[in-house]
Design an enzyme around this catalytic site. Structure first.
Site, PDB file in Angstrom:
ATOM      1  N   GLY A 521       0.865  -1.189  -0.151  1.00 36.02           N
ATOM      2  CA  GLY A 521       0.072   0.002  -0.079  1.00 36.02           C
ATOM      3  C   GLY A 521       0.873   0.994   0.245  1.00 36.02           C
ATOM      4  O   GLY A 521       2.234   1.120   0.033  1.00 36.02           O
ATOM      5  N   ALA A 524       0.358   8.349   3.321  1.00 30.31           N
ATOM      6  CA  ALA A 524       1.012   9.552   3.432  1.00 30.31           C
ATOM      7  C   ALA A 524       2.560   9.598   3.829  1.00 30.31           C
ATOM      8  O   ALA A 524       3.398  10.650   3.525  1.00 30.31           O
ATOM      9  CB  ALA A 524       0.304  10.558   4.548  1.00 30.31           C
ATOM     10  N   VAL A 528       4.540   0.813   1.483  1.00 30.91           N
ATOM     11  CA  VAL A 528       4.845  -0.298   2.262  1.00 30.91           C
ATOM     12  C   VAL A 528       4.809  -1.599   1.838  1.00 30.91           C
ATOM     13  O   VAL A 528       4.092  -1.643   0.546  1.00 30.91           O
ATOM     14  CB  VAL A 528       3.486  -0.460   3.250  1.00 30.91           C
ATOM     15  CG1 VAL A 528       3.824  -1.508   4.278  1.00 30.91           C
ATOM     16  CG2 VAL A 528       3.076   0.720   4.043  1.00 30.91           C
ATOM     17  N   ASP A 639      -4.296  11.080  11.630  1.00 28.82           N
ATOM     18  CA  ASP A 639      -4.717  10.708  10.216  1.00 28.82           C
ATOM     19  C   ASP A 639      -5.435   9.320  10.510  1.00 28.82           C
ATOM     20  O   ASP A 639      -5.283   8.308  10.018  1.00 28.82           O
ATOM     21  CB  ASP A 639      -3.611  10.264   9.519  1.00 28.82           C
ATOM     22  CG  ASP A 639      -4.064  10.167   8.065  1.00 28.82           C
ATOM     23  OD1 ASP A 639      -5.112  10.668   7.689  1.00 28.82           O
ATOM     24  OD2 ASP A 639      -3.225   9.689   7.279  1.00 28.82           O
TER      25      ASP A 639
END
Ligand SMILES: *[C@@H]1O[C@H](CO)[C@@H](O)[C@H](O)[C@H]1NC(C)=O
Ligand SMILES: *[C@@H]1O[C@H](CO)[C@@H](O)[C@H](O)[C@H]1NC(C)=O
Ligand SMILES: *[C@@H]1O[C@H](CO)[C@@H](O)[C@H](O)[C@H]1NC(C)=O
Ligand SMILES: *[C@@H]1O[C@H](CO)[C@@H](O)[C@H](O)[C@H]1NC(C)=O
Ligand SMILES: *[C@@H]1O[C@H](CO)[C@@H](O)[C@H](O)[C@H]1NC(C)=O
Length: 806
Positions: A521, A524, A528, A639
């Site tokens: 993925g 911000a 990963v 977040d």
């Protein structure tokens, strides 16, 4: 045989009233007494909820004449005589006809009595309410412990105008401490600190706003803790100002008490009456919100002692610690003052050798707001350091918003708080045993050790070139050795357990991820990748996060944040296994979670069940509560969104990406901060110049909660029943609420509709969380309590009816 009879009669006459009558119905006849020994039998109330007698202290030869909860394991003390001063073994309390309760030492010398009572006391009575009363034959009450409260109020107790609660000195020292709760003549209920020797009262740090200078009929005149467990101020015109928010646990099943704790925080607690093994007191509410920052008196020492630093921990309670170069005046009193290990000498300054002798330690978000003697404005950070280092009066300088304050000893009202956005440069004497980088405190203070790691970095910035050079070498060697051993051991202050973070080399992670091939993925903070690392022979799947956007030269922050993340342990958080910090390669290695993100789970093809969803919502709330209040350093996520919630094998929610927000901020201060977070989840204060607090996460959580309940995305076109479209989930939710059509939010989800009470409760919590005004949003603790149903949920206000002030 004949002469034995009088003895038997004597026993019958004398012992019976003492041992049986006193124990059964709460009544104690005049003349009855208790002697302070290990086996002293207290006088119990009829229900045995409360006991009156001698409570033995840790020092086994000292006793306090007190009232306590008799049935629960804690045996919490709610009242004490002789203003908390303990009495020696063999002391005695007796009920006398004309002086009431009389406390005397083993030699018979009087220590204390319940004020002089001229009327005839016929008996004492330990009431089930916790009130010990002295009564006359015509049943008139002559004295009652409720009229002379110590640090606690109980349901049915009333404090009249002029009444006072005193905090204890410490948890175990019952002598009057330095905090008071008073109902003033002007009608205000206030908390204030006081000077111990004279009792002089300093400025209030909490007030109930129940005064009225002009209209006496509008003034508060009683503080009532009513039988249903509500504490409120009663005005003369009979209006009430509630201090207790709505409670869901009734006084019939729970004990309630309001106590001014020894650290100055006023708490209402509850405890189940039928105690199971691990039941304990739970705080329902407390005042003030943040004692570390709320006490600001020109005189007096604040929540912690002089030169000390106050940090708010879980439960909103203060913790005190001495800064580097200082140690506790009384090693046994953690909340006391700190003494400097050196006094700067101006002669050294005359000789021009100050910079060789002194260094500066940088403390983030720490301030002693009232000890300044000079202000430089405008000032740069560098100027702020230098001016303190070169001034022999300066103990610490504070830099914030391009201004610099110089402060002298003793420093008062010290606090550390993320909202301060300031840096403190604290002077220390080089080579001093208490100074960094090897603090040696007389009291083992595990927190200090973690801090020294941070400080090592700070010292780099603050001292001369040569020292820098030497330190760089030492630290380099240190980290080399640490990484060589592959394990960083960090003492954990919360538990005895240690945190083992593995320090990976870049090559190791290239291998583990097969050259960063499989992308899991993007977020911000970077991309990963999936990888496998070898641990004791077997391969373990991991997620490797490559960080980009890291500000250059922030090694210190990186290590600090990694250590903070590494210290977290909670079943609703993704666990950090290790990290890599090699040149520009900054990576974090997490455990791999098999079931993907909440986003794909929630908005995928198969709608997850309501019971799964509600468990997930609760899990996230608990994880956030831990980050905000329960781990050693508060972490604001910044977040929260479904993409950042992962699900493990059992579909337990695990919060990811926490602790990273700080790494990417250019500057700690709000003005220079880009908005973090993701559209649709961002709290309004990001767009206004308001301080960023943990309440931004509460907002995002609220949005997420609405998404979880409705299985709809927060932004994007939502189709609503009659073809109508709404772009914003939060607006729509409020519309539904105002129209009384909350059911629309769950559509045809029959499982949810069948569990409507819970769904409605969750929706209300969501609506509370997305209030525009951060102060209206509940804390995550409250959120968790409301979701669990421990605390009742009121109808939320509509967010637009509150305009943003400030
Ligand atoms: C308690 O018992 C004593 C002796 O049996 C009796 O005189 C007294 O009235 C009782 N008190 C109450 C409150 O029942
Ligand atoms: C015990 O306390 C309750 C509540 O304050 C009160 O109603 C009751 O009269 C008291 N009983 C006695 C015997 O004083
Ligand atoms: C409690 O604190 C006071 C003031 O510091 C001290 O004088 C007293 O000895 C302490 N009492 C006990 C039992 O330690
Ligand atoms: C004082 O306040 C009460 C209401 O609390 C009001 O009815 C009364 O008129 C006020 N008196 C004055 C003199 O303002
Ligand atoms: C206690 O006070 C609360 C809040 O003011 C009120 O709602 C409740 O009815 C009171 N209970 C009793 C028994 O008066």
């Amino acid at each position: 045989m004949a002469c034995a009879l009088p003895h038997i009669l004597f026993f019958l006459l004398f012992l019976q009233p003492l041992s049986t009558v006193a124990q059964t119905n709460g009544t104690v006849a005049t003349g009855a007494s208790i002697t302070a020994t290990d086996k002293a039998i207290p006088w119990l109330s009829p229900s045995e909820d409360f006991a009156f007698g001698f409570k033995q202290l840790q020092d086994k030869d000292l006793f306090v004449l007190s009232i306590w909860y008799y049935k629960i394991p804690d045996q919490t003390i709610v009242w004490y005589a002789n203003p908390g001063v303990p009495v020696p073994r063999g002391s005695k309390v007796v009920i006398t006809a004309n002086r009431g309760l009389l406390l005397s030492d083993p030699q018979g010398g009087e220590l204390w009595n319940s004020e002089t009572i001229l009327n005839d006391v016929t008996h004492g009575f330990m009431n089930d309410s916790g009130n010990f009363v002295l009564v006359r034959s015509d049943s008139v009450t002559l004295w009652e412990s409720f009229k002379y409260p110590t640090d606690t109020m109980l349901p049915t107790q009333i404090m009249e105008s002029g009444g006072v609660l005193f905090s204890r000195q410490t948890e175990t020292n019952f002598s009057r401490g330095r905090f008071q709760l008073r109902l003033l003549g002007d009608g205000n209920l206030v908390l204030n600190t006081r000077e111990l020797a004279t009792g002089f009262t300093y400025d209030a740090y909490y007030w109930s706003n129940t005064y009225d200078a002009d209209n006496t009929s509008n003034r508060g005149y009683q503080v009532i803790f009513n039988e249903t467990g509500y504490l409120f101020v009663l005005r003369r015109n009979n209006r009430r100002v509630d201090l207790t928010p709505k409670l869901a646990v009734p006084t019939s099943d729970y004990y309630h008490r309001v106590t001014l704790d020894f650290d100055g925080v006023l708490n209402q607690y509850y405890h189940p009456k039928t105690a199971t093994g691990n039941s304990k007191w739970t705080a329902l509410w407390s005042q003030p919100d943040n004692i570390c920052v709320d006490i600001v008196g020109k005189e007096g020492i604040g929540a912690c002692g002089f030169n000390s630093i106050c940090t708010l921990n879980d439960n909103g309670r203060p913790e005190c610690s001495c800064p580097e170069g200082f140690s506790l005046v009384d090693p046994n009193d953690k909340y006391g003052s700190c003494k400097p290990s050196f006094t700067p000498s101006c002669e050294e300054y005359d000789r021009g050798s100050a910079e060789d002798v002194y260094g500066l330690v940088e403390l983030i978000d720490t301030d002693w707001p009232l000890s300044d003697y000079e202000q430089l404005r405008p000032s740069s950070e560098d100027m702020c350091r230098k001016t303190c280092l070169q001034d022999c009066f300066c103990a610490v300088s504070i830099f914030r918003d391009n201004a610099c304050w110089k402060k002298k000893l003793p420093l008062s009202n010290g606090r550390k708080d993320a909202n301060l956005n300031s840096k403190a440069f604290m002077k220390y004497r080089k080579g001093d045993p208490l100074s960094p980088p090897t603090p040696q405190s007389p009291v083992p203070d595990t927190k200090k050790n973690d801090r020294s790691l941070i400080l090592v970095g700070s010292v780099l910035l603050g001292s001369s070139l040569f020292v820098n050079f030497v330190l760089v070498c030492v630290i380099g060697l240190g980290f080399f050795l640490i990484c060589h051993k592959k394990i960083i051991k960090i003492p954990n202050s919360d538990s005895a357990a240690e945190t083992n973070l593995r320090c990976f080399t870049y090559t190791e992670l290239v291998e583990a991820t097969g050259g960063f091939k499989e992308e899991l993925g993007r977020g911000a903070f970077g991309i990963v990748y999936k990888g496998v690392i070898q641990t004791s022979g077997s391969g373990n799947a991991v997620a490797v996060k490559k960080l980009d956007g890291m500000v250059q030269n922030r090694e210190k922050e990186f290590r600090t944040e990694v250590l903070v993340i590494g210290r977290t342990h909670h079943k609703n958080l993704v666990r950090l296994i290790g990290f890599c910090d090699e040149g520009e390669h900054r990576m974090l290695v997490y455990e791999f979670l098999s079931n993907g993100t909440l986003a794909s789970f929630l908005f995928g093809d198969m709608k997850p069940s309501w019971s799964q969803r509600s468990q997930i919502a609760l899990g996230i709330a608990r994880g956030l509560l831990y980050l905000h209040e329960e781990c050693s350093t508060q972490i604001i996520h910044c977040d929260i969104k479904p993409q950042n919630i992962l699900l493990d094998d059992c579909y337990t929610a695990r919060i990811a990406d926490f602790g990273l927000a700080k790494l990417l901020l250019i500057n700690q201060s709000q003005t220079d901060t880009g908005i973090r977070g993701t559209k649709g989840y961002v709290a309004p204060e990001w767009f206004r110049s308001r301080p960023i607090t943990a309440k931004v996460d509460v907002y995002s959580y609220g949005v997420l909660l609405l998404e979880i309940i409705s299985c709809r995305k927060s932004v994007g076109y939502l189709e609503i029943n009659c073809g109508e479209e709404k772009a914003i989930l939060t607006d729509w939710a409020f519309d539904c609420f105002l129209k009384g059509r909350l059911v629309d939010l769950v559509g045809d989800d029959t499982e949810a509709l069948n569990d409507w009470n819970k769904v409605e409760r969750f929706l209300m919590v969501g609506l509370w969380c997305i209030q525009e005004d951060p102060s209206l949003r509940p804390s995550m603790r409250k959120v968790t309590q409301m979701l669990e149903g421990v605390v009742e949920v009121d109808g939320p206000p509509c967010p637009s009816q509150f305009s943003f002030t400030g």
